[in-house]
Design an enzyme around this catalytic site. Structure first.
Site, short mmCIF file in Angstrom:
data_model
loop_
_atom_site.label_atom_id
_atom_site.label_comp_id
_atom_site.label_asym_id
_atom_site.label_seq_id
_atom_site.Cartn_x
_atom_site.Cartn_y
_atom_site.Cartn_z
N ARG A 180 0.83 -1.22 0.00
CA ARG A 180 0.00 0.00 0.00
C ARG A 180 0.86 1.27 0.00
O ARG A 180 0.47 2.28 -0.56
CB ARG A 180 -0.92 0.01 1.22
CG ARG A 180 -2.13 -0.87 1.03
CD ARG A 180 -2.98 -0.85 2.27
NE ARG A 180 -4.28 -1.44 2.00
CZ ARG A 180 -5.15 -1.74 2.96
NH1 ARG A 180 -4.84 -1.53 4.21
NH2 ARG A 180 -6.32 -2.26 2.63
N LYS A 209 -16.17 -15.02 5.09
CA LYS A 209 -17.31 -14.11 5.28
C LYS A 209 -18.17 -13.98 4.03
O LYS A 209 -17.82 -13.25 3.10
CB LYS A 209 -16.81 -12.74 5.71
CG LYS A 209 -16.26 -12.72 7.11
CD LYS A 209 -15.92 -11.30 7.52
CE LYS A 209 -14.68 -11.26 8.39
NZ LYS A 209 -13.84 -10.11 8.16
N GLY A 233 -6.76 -8.04 1.26
CA GLY A 233 -5.47 -8.15 1.93
C GLY A 233 -5.00 -9.59 2.05
O GLY A 233 -3.85 -9.92 1.78
N GLY A 290 -12.42 -4.60 1.87
CA GLY A 290 -13.83 -4.21 1.94
C GLY A 290 -14.22 -3.26 0.81
O GLY A 290 -15.29 -3.39 0.22
C1 3PG Z 1 -8.51 -1.75 5.15
O1 3PG Z 1 -7.49 -2.22 5.62
O2 3PG Z 1 -9.43 -2.44 4.71
C2 3PG Z 1 -8.61 -0.26 5.02
O3 3PG Z 1 -7.44 0.36 5.41
C3 3PG Z 1 -9.80 0.26 5.79
O4 3PG Z 1 -9.67 0.03 7.16
P1 3PG Z 1 -10.98 -0.03 8.05
O5 3PG Z 1 -11.71 -1.27 7.61
O6 3PG Z 1 -10.51 -0.11 9.48
O7 3PG Z 1 -11.79 1.19 7.78
MG MG Z 2 -11.04 -3.52 6.33
#
Ligand code: 3PG
Ligand code: MG
Length: 463
Positions: free
Chosen positions: A40, A225, A418, A442
């Site tokens: 990232r 999930k 991720g 997400g």
């Molecule tokens: C992630 O790692 O999915 C993003 O950085 C968003 O983080 P968050 O889900 O804590 O908002």
């Molecule tokens: Mg997240």
């Protein structure tokens, strides 16, 4: 959607101006402050260089982790609720979420620039630091989530952020589904607000997947999930040629199809949706035909061992060396010996056992479908099994390798989430052997579901 990006402004428009850029430096940082996977961070370099080369004073802002939630949990566990209620969150409880190690990594990555760090993200101290900046300098602000105004999209906090700069840039696709101050409320207050180069690239690839996928289109989906993935599945199923299902979610699909799945966890909340999908698209949805199975207690034991290992060393994405089977579980005797706690099962899974990875025949079937999809598109989201544990990593490893083969044969390949990047690394497949690796988890799923993305929509709004 017409997106305003960095090149929409003249080069001279950046000269001597302060630019506030939202990036996502939410990376894994180990106990020794070592950064795990820095993908990232590296993905923001094109925008950073674009702006600094044009003489901007570049202010970077990001969140790291979920400090408030983590601190609240710690307070609960240590029964310090009373203290929490009276004095709020103690900054010492959350300083493990400082972005300082990221500033260090960034300055190593772009040594020709002057990268500094300030331990807050708003206020006079920050302003003073900005006043000292020269053209081409970079300043990383401390974790935005140390202020509750960030996640609340608070107006005053947004105003404080916006007061720091002349131009706003969002280069953080992976948080663009969040309506937070640094992504939405603060961005609204700028006349000049633009998409960064990584955000632009993410949108190009993911819009292709969502709206006009290259054919044949194979989607490989795993992980546990179902809730997070259902929107994307709903949206993409009509356009998909084959959906290959693996990971824990495969057992809910199998169960809904009338197959016995033993003790594998079943998501009954989405059972009916899956039943409908299976009857609507019987030829598209492909489910595992065999499985690596084990007992709940053996899985728990291995998970505990794996967590201990992680705690000892740095957290991150490095290969774990313990427990690995040979790269292919091609010798069924290895896993089907009656004394072993792990075995290979074809078809139904009996009580007392649960599926933890796709089996050998499934691996062969999925791998050949993926690697032979030349000139098509393969999108992969989520691991095929409990891949943190070497014994249950064979399916995921082989999918990663097949993705690389598909890429070399001319297919477009995209991976998201991720976990999937971590899985790729564990399989020793380079990110350069993939057409596009999304920075989002997400956010990628929300985008593919066609959901609202406040951080992107705000860029085209005039307020
Ligand atoms: C992630 O790692 O999915 C993003 O950085 C968003 O983080 P968050 O889900 O804590 O908002
Ligand atoms: Mg997240």
């Amino acid at each position: 959607m017409l997106l305003r990006t960095l090149s929409n402004l003249d080069d001279l428009a950046y000269y001597g101006k302060t630019v506030l850029m939202r990036v996502d430096f939410n990376v894994t940082i180990g106990k020794d402050n070592e950064i795990g996977e820095d993908y990232r961070i590296r993905m923001t370099i094109p925008s950073i260089e674009y702006l600094t080369k044009r003489g901007a004073k570049l202010i970077l802002m990001s969140h790291l982790g979920r400090p408030k939630k983590t601190a609240e949990m710690e307070y609960k566990q240590t029964n310090k609720i009373q203290q929490y209620a009276t004095s709020g969150i103690d900054i010492n409880a959350i300083k493990q979420f400082s972005l300082l190690p990221v500033a260090k990594r960034l300055s190593e990555l772009i040594q020709m620039y002057n990268v500094s760090f300030i331990d807050d993200c708003i206020g006079p101290k920050v302003q003073k630091e900005i006043d000292k900046m020269d053209r081409g300098d970079i300043l990383l602000l401390e974790n935005l989530r140390f202020h509750s105004g960030e996640e609340l999209n608070d107006y005053n906090f947004s105003k404080e952020l916006a007061s720091l700069a002349d131009i706003y840039v969002n280069d953080a696709f992976s948080v663009s589904h969040r309506k937070h101050a640094s992504i939405y409320g603060g961005a609204r207050l700028f006349d000049k607000k633009l998409a960064g180069l990584n955000l632009k690239k993410e949108l190009e690839y993911l819009s292709m997947v969502k709206d006009d996928p290259v054919k044949p289109f194979i989607l490989v989906v795993g992980g546990s999930k179902i809730k997070d993935k259902i929107g994307a599945l709903e949206n993409l199923l009509p356009k998909i040629d084959k959906l290959l299902v693996g990971g824990a979610m495969a057992y809910t699909f199998l169960n809904a199809n009338g197959v016995r799945t033993g003790d594998s966890p079943i998501d009954y909340d989405h059972f009916q949706w899956i039943k409908n999908a299976l009857s609507k698209y019987p030829d598209k949805i492909v489910l595992p035909i065999d499985h690596i199975v084990t007992s709940q207690s053996f899985l728990k034991l291995k998970q505990e061992e794996s967590n201990e290992k992680k705690d000892e060393g740095k957290k991150g994405n490095e290969n774990s060396t313990f427990d690995s089977l040979p790269s292919s579980v091609s010798s069924p005797s290895l896993v089907s010996s009656p004394s072993s706690s792990v075995s290979l099962k074809k078809g139904a899974i009996e009580e007392g056992l649960l599926g933890v990875d796709i089996g050998i025949e499934t691996v062969q079937q999925y791998s050949s479908m993926i690697s032979q999809n030349s000139n098509g598109l393969v999108v992969w989201i989520g691991p095929m099994g409990v891949f943190e544990i070497g014994l249950f990593r064979n399916g995921t490893n082989n999918i990663a390798k097949s993705m690389a083969l598909a890429f070399w044969r001319g297919s477009k390949t995209i991976i998201g989430g991720g976990d999937t990047l971590d899985a790729l690394k564990k399989a020793q497949v380079s990110e350069l052997e993939v057409t596009h690796v999304s920075t989002g988890g997400g956010a990628t799923l929300k985008f593919l579901a066609g959901d609202e993305m406040p951080g992107i929509e705000v860029l085209n709004k005039n307020h």
